[in-house]
Design a protein around this motif. Structure first.
Motif, short mmCIF file in Angstrom:
data_model
loop_
_atom_site.label_atom_id
_atom_site.label_comp_id
_atom_site.label_asym_id
_atom_site.label_seq_id
_atom_site.Cartn_x
_atom_site.Cartn_y
_atom_site.Cartn_z
N ASP A 1 0.84 -1.21 0.00
CA ASP A 1 0.00 0.00 0.00
C ASP A 1 0.87 1.25 0.00
OD1 ASP A 1 -2.99 -0.82 0.49
OD2 ASP A 1 -1.80 -2.12 1.81
N PRO A 2 0.25 2.43 -0.20
CA PRO A 2 1.00 3.68 -0.09
C PRO A 2 1.58 3.85 1.31
CG PRO A 2 -1.10 4.07 -1.16
CD PRO A 2 -1.14 2.67 -0.64
N LEU A 3 2.62 4.65 1.41
CA LEU A 3 3.31 4.86 2.68
C LEU A 3 2.37 5.39 3.76
CD1 LEU A 3 6.03 4.98 4.23
CD2 LEU A 3 6.31 7.31 3.36
N ASP A 4 1.43 6.29 3.38
CA ASP A 4 0.55 6.92 4.38
C ASP A 4 -0.78 6.19 4.56
OD1 ASP A 4 -0.42 7.53 1.89
OD2 ASP A 4 -0.69 9.67 2.26
N ALA A 5 -0.93 5.02 3.95
CA ALA A 5 -2.19 4.28 4.06
C ALA A 5 -2.41 3.75 5.48
CB ALA A 5 -2.20 3.12 3.07
N LYS A 6 -3.67 3.74 5.90
CA LYS A 6 -4.02 3.22 7.23
C LYS A 6 -5.06 2.11 7.15
CE LYS A 6 -2.96 7.61 9.50
NZ LYS A 6 -3.49 8.78 10.22
N ASP A 7 -5.80 2.08 6.03
CA ASP A 7 -6.80 1.02 5.86
C ASP A 7 -6.32 0.06 4.77
OD1 ASP A 7 -7.00 3.04 3.97
OD2 ASP A 7 -9.16 2.85 3.72
N PHE A 8 -5.98 -1.15 5.17
CA PHE A 8 -5.46 -2.15 4.24
C PHE A 8 -6.57 -3.16 3.95
CE2 PHE A 8 -1.72 -1.39 7.24
CZ PHE A 8 -1.35 -0.22 6.59
N ASP A 9 -7.20 -3.04 2.77
CA ASP A 9 -8.33 -3.93 2.51
C ASP A 9 -8.01 -5.07 1.55
OD1 ASP A 9 -8.20 -2.27 0.31
OD2 ASP A 9 -10.15 -1.34 0.66
N ASP A 10 -6.75 -5.18 1.08
CA ASP A 10 -6.39 -6.31 0.23
C ASP A 10 -5.00 -6.82 0.56
OD1 ASP A 10 -4.35 -5.01 -1.84
OD2 ASP A 10 -6.01 -3.60 -1.64
N ALA A 11 -4.83 -8.13 0.42
CA ALA A 11 -3.54 -8.78 0.66
C ALA A 11 -3.33 -9.86 -0.40
CB ALA A 11 -3.49 -9.38 2.06
N LEU A 12 -2.07 -10.19 -0.64
CA LEU A 12 -1.72 -11.23 -1.61
C LEU A 12 -0.99 -12.36 -0.89
CD1 LEU A 12 -0.23 -9.10 -4.53
CD2 LEU A 12 -2.51 -10.06 -4.40
N SER A 13 -1.28 -13.59 -1.31
CA SER A 13 -0.51 -14.74 -0.81
C SER A 13 -0.03 -15.55 -2.00
CB SER A 13 -1.38 -15.61 0.11
OG SER A 13 -2.40 -16.26 -0.61
N ILE A 14 1.08 -16.25 -1.83
CA ILE A 14 1.60 -17.09 -2.91
C ILE A 14 2.31 -18.30 -2.32
CG2 ILE A 14 3.73 -15.72 -3.11
CD1 ILE A 14 3.56 -16.36 -6.19
N LYS A 15 2.10 -19.43 -2.98
CA LYS A 15 2.71 -20.68 -2.53
C LYS A 15 3.05 -21.51 -3.76
CE LYS A 15 1.51 -24.86 0.13
NZ LYS A 15 0.39 -25.53 0.86
N LYS A 16 4.29 -21.94 -3.83
CA LYS A 16 4.71 -22.77 -4.96
C LYS A 16 4.33 -24.22 -4.69
CE LYS A 16 8.57 -23.36 -8.14
NZ LYS A 16 9.95 -22.98 -8.48
N LEU A 17 3.49 -24.79 -5.57
CA LEU A 17 3.00 -26.16 -5.38
C LEU A 17 3.96 -27.18 -5.97
CD1 LEU A 17 -0.79 -25.59 -6.17
CD2 LEU A 17 0.36 -25.55 -3.95
N ASP A 18 4.50 -26.88 -7.14
CA ASP A 18 5.51 -27.71 -7.78
C ASP A 18 6.29 -26.84 -8.75
OD1 ASP A 18 4.10 -27.65 -10.34
OD2 ASP A 18 2.73 -29.15 -9.50
N SER A 19 7.15 -27.43 -9.56
CA SER A 19 8.03 -26.66 -10.44
C SER A 19 7.28 -25.84 -11.48
CB SER A 19 9.03 -27.58 -11.15
OG SER A 19 8.33 -28.53 -11.95
N GLU A 20 6.00 -26.20 -11.73
CA GLU A 20 5.24 -25.53 -12.78
C GLU A 20 3.97 -24.84 -12.30
OE1 GLU A 20 5.61 -25.13 -16.29
OE2 GLU A 20 7.67 -25.53 -15.72
N THR A 21 3.67 -24.97 -11.00
CA THR A 21 2.37 -24.48 -10.52
C THR A 21 2.50 -23.69 -9.23
OG1 THR A 21 1.46 -26.56 -11.39
CG2 THR A 21 -0.03 -25.18 -10.12
N HIS B 1 3.08 -0.68 -8.22
CA HIS B 1 1.66 -0.30 -8.32
C HIS B 1 0.94 -1.20 -9.31
CE1 HIS B 1 3.61 3.42 -6.88
NE2 HIS B 1 2.45 3.69 -6.30
N ARG B 2 1.59 -1.44 -10.45
CA ARG B 2 0.93 -2.25 -11.49
C ARG B 2 0.78 -3.71 -11.07
NH1 ARG B 2 3.40 1.69 -14.95
NH2 ARG B 2 5.38 0.59 -15.12
N LEU B 3 1.71 -4.19 -10.24
CA LEU B 3 1.58 -5.56 -9.70
C LEU B 3 0.25 -5.70 -8.97
CD1 LEU B 3 4.35 -7.46 -7.72
CD2 LEU B 3 2.00 -7.46 -6.95
N ILE B 4 0.01 -4.77 -8.03
CA ILE B 4 -1.24 -4.81 -7.26
C ILE B 4 -2.43 -4.59 -8.17
CG2 ILE B 4 -2.60 -3.55 -5.54
CD1 ILE B 4 -0.63 -5.43 -4.28
N GLU B 5 -2.33 -3.61 -9.06
CA GLU B 5 -3.45 -3.26 -9.93
C GLU B 5 -3.90 -4.46 -10.76
OE1 GLU B 5 -4.61 0.16 -13.23
OE2 GLU B 5 -2.52 -0.45 -13.02
#
Length: 663
Positions: A207-227, A385-389
């Motif tokens: 989020d932006p540096l001055d943000a106080k309300d965080f309404d989205d988060a990302l998670s990632i987990k590698k399942l195998d070499s391709e997924t 920014h574009r990653l999140i967008e």
């Protein structure tokens, strides 16, 4: 023109009585439109307005004379005032029984007189709310009573409070709302039986540096070499805000948070938006999530939508993530680089599908301890920014498709609230074409989106960039909410909704509730479609008002900042033309100023019929939209939010009118 309401007993021959709304100019004369919807304007002179104010519903006598093209009218009666309360600046006059309130937003064309006995507790230049209590027939000015003061005009809080009042947004929450909020905060308990536990997977917010309300988060987990398993987790606001509750009604009335420089006017109380629902690090939080598996080529293999519980490992700022992307090192850098890799594939596919890529920047200010602007900077979207967008756009699209389509791909006819963006007005597109072609940019109307994207790339770093981008935006329809899906033209999505910001947008809360009904097979609890359509219209209207508030406040900050540069010379670009003035983009500041045509002493200039150039009557010189010029700042009016410029003409750079245009 079809005139109705003819009354022989009251008017002479060839005259008619009609009812409609009056539009009064700042000069005092007015135009009138018949309530029956006639398209031709009726001119009303200053002496014939009969104390009518802009927007009033009035009874007008209209006389149509064959010898004149202009249809004239006279106000006989004010049926209904559009408004009686006005926000303006109190001006005290020495040695006088009266002071007056000057209104700068064109809602009223005359000053409002204030009697001496009203002035004991008020000061000169206070911004006040005044109510018209009397307007004597023989007086040019109404008499008003001051209801409240917002503070000294031009001060930070004064401008915020007065703007919010004018646009109908409450600044504070009532005690009843505070009481209900406290109950919700005390009753925090999780029912995890129906939630997918995601607390063991690496998760973070960006989020932006001055943000106080965080309404989205990302998670990632590698399942195998391709997924990889990727999760987009959105705060489950609807779990806490029950439909029909006081808090729900308050959130609906506001419909959106308002983001002003240095201050946020939240849709929900800060205890909820910044604490309870905000996805703070190292805290268990309830979410509504979109989880999918993706292979190394960016193909989505399977989707899952549902309620979750997460625990964010880290709160990142955009700047921190940008540094990780550039250096490929740092905390959780492998996860971030994987997400960045997939976001680029998603973006490439979206643009390939016809999305318009408008890469704009925001004007920002550094503020001192009293919130005065002391330095200007421009915030541009980078890869972080574009990653999140891209992941938010993907989530909004996929959830909309999930609700709207059956497994066989056919429409489900389920009720949902869409974010729609209809095709542009092609008359405006034709005008855009005529504006930019003299500057060397070709707009292909048969391949419009690709052509626009090509132009947006070419103007990068050019002086005319801002003018062309704004011209393109003005051609586009305004995005809005509706239960009637018409797709999203700018994004090139057939189905699209807003789902990812329920802390700050009520439309997203509606989308959450509807999705929850479909996932839990509770379609019988869904209300009639008219209910959601009415909510959609309200959210659209409130969004537009909030945008207006944000723009007006930005103008105030810009004008206040630039006052220190009075008398200085700067380069500018012509970005707009009217019959009275030229609008200039001051390139160094990306701020708009104006030159009055009457102030051009070199020649008498008038607007060309094409509306994108001005012509000198005697010397035939022509200046067009996009022309780069040099100007001097000669006046700054904070109350009117206007910057007045002087044109420093350079004879060797003046464009001469073509012979065809001279003819």
């Amino acid at each position: 023109m079809k005139l109705k309401g003819k009354k022989k007993n009251f008017v002479e021959k060839n005259s008619f009585l009609v009812t409609g709304h009056i539009s009064v100019t700042s000069y005092g004369f007015a135009f009138f439109k018949n309530i029956e919807g006639d398209t031709q304007d009726v001119f009303i002179s200053k002496k014939d307005t009969n104390r009518a104010i802009n927007g009033d519903l009035v009874l007008v006598k209209i006389t149509k004379k064959k010898s004149r093209k202009k249809i004239k009218g006279k106000v006989l009666k004010i049926i209904k005032r559009k408004r009686k309360n006005f926000v303006g600046v109190l001006k005290l006059k020495t040695h006088s029984k009266y002071a007056y309130v000057k209104v700068y937003d064109n809602t009223i064309h005359v000053d409002i007189l204030i009697q001496e006995q009203e002035l004991k507790i008020y000061k000169n230049n206070e911004k006040v709310l005044t109510n018209i209590i009397l307007w004597p027939k023989e007086s040019k000015n109404p008499i008003g009573k001051i209801i409240k003061s917002f503070g000294i005009s031009g001060e930070y809080n004064t401008e915020i409070f007065s703007l919010l009042f004018e646009y109908g947004f409450p600044y504070k929450f009532s005690k009843k709302i505070e009481k209900e909020t406290k109950k919700i905060m005390e009753k925090e308990n999780f029912d995890l039986r129906l939630r997918r536990d995601m607390r063991h997977i690496n998760t973070f917010t960006i989020d932006p540096l001055d943000a106080k309300d965080f309404d989205d988060a990302l998670s990632i987990k590698k399942l195998d070499s391709e997924t990889w398993e990727i999760g987009i987790h959105i705060a489950d606001v609807s779990y806490y805000i029950k439909e029909g509750s006081l808090l729900d009604k308050e959130a609906y009335n506001r419909a959106t948070s308002i983001y002003l420089m240095g201050k946020v006017i939240p849709m929900l109380p800060e205890e909820i938006s910044n604490n309870l629902c905000s996805l703070l690090p190292e805290e268990d939080k309830l979410c509504f999530s979109y989880i999918f598996n993706m292979n190394s080529k960016g193909k989505i293999l399977k989707n899952w939508f549902g309620k979750t519980i997460i625990r964010s490992n880290k709160r990142f700022t955009y700047e921190e993530v940008q540094e990780i992307i550039e250096k490929n090192k740092g905390e959780y850098h492998e996860d971030i680089m994987d997400l960045f890799f997939f976001s680029k594939i998603i973006s490439k596919n979206r643009l390939k599908n016809g999305a318009i890529f408008l890469d704009r920047f925001d004007t920002k200010f550094h503020l001192d301890s009293e919130n005065n602007p002391i330095d200007i900077f421009f915030e541009k979207n980078h890869e972080a920014h574009r990653l999140i967008e891209e992941f938010m756009l993907l989530t909004n699209r996929k959830i909309s498709e999930f609700v709207s389509l059956n497994l066989d791909g056919k429409p489900s006819r389920n009720t949902y609230v869409y974010r729609i963006h209809e095709e542009p007005d092609y008359q405006k597109i034709s005008f855009l074409k005529s504006i930019i072609e003299p500057l060397g940019y070709i707009l292909d109307l048969k391949n419009l989106k690709d052509s626009i994207n090509s132009i947006l790339k070419k103007i990068h770093g050019k002086p005319e960039k801002n003018m062309i981008e704004n011209s393109i935006l003005r051609c586009m329809s305004k995005a809005k909410y509706s239960t009637k899906n018409r797709g999203h033209y700018g994004l090139s999505f057939i189905y699209y909704s807003h789902f990812t910001s329920p802390i700050r947008r009520y439309s997203d809360i509606i989308a959450h509730r509807l999705l929850c009904f479909y996932l839990s097979n509770k379609k019988n609890e869904i209300k009639p479609i008219d209910f959601y359509e009415e909510q959609s219209k309200h959210c659209s209207n409130q969004e537009r008002l909030a945008i207006d508030v944000e723009r007006e406040f930005l103008k105030f900050m810009q004008v206040k900042y630039i006052k220190k540069f009075l008398g200085k010379k700067f380069n500018g670009v012509i970005i707009g033309l009217t019959e009275w003035c030229i609008y200039i983009d001051l390139l160094f500041f990306q701020i708009e100023g104006m030159i009055r045509l009457r102030d051009l002493k070199e020649d008498y200039y008038s607007l060309h019929s094409n509306n994108y150039s001005i012509i000198g009557k005697n010397k035939g010189k022509i200046f067009r939209l996009g022309d780069k010029i040099q100007v001097k700042i000669i006046d700054v009016n904070i109350e009117k939010k206007k910057i007045i410029l002087e044109w420093l003409m350079k004879k060797d750079k003046i464009k001469l009118l073509h012979k065809e245009e001279q003819k």
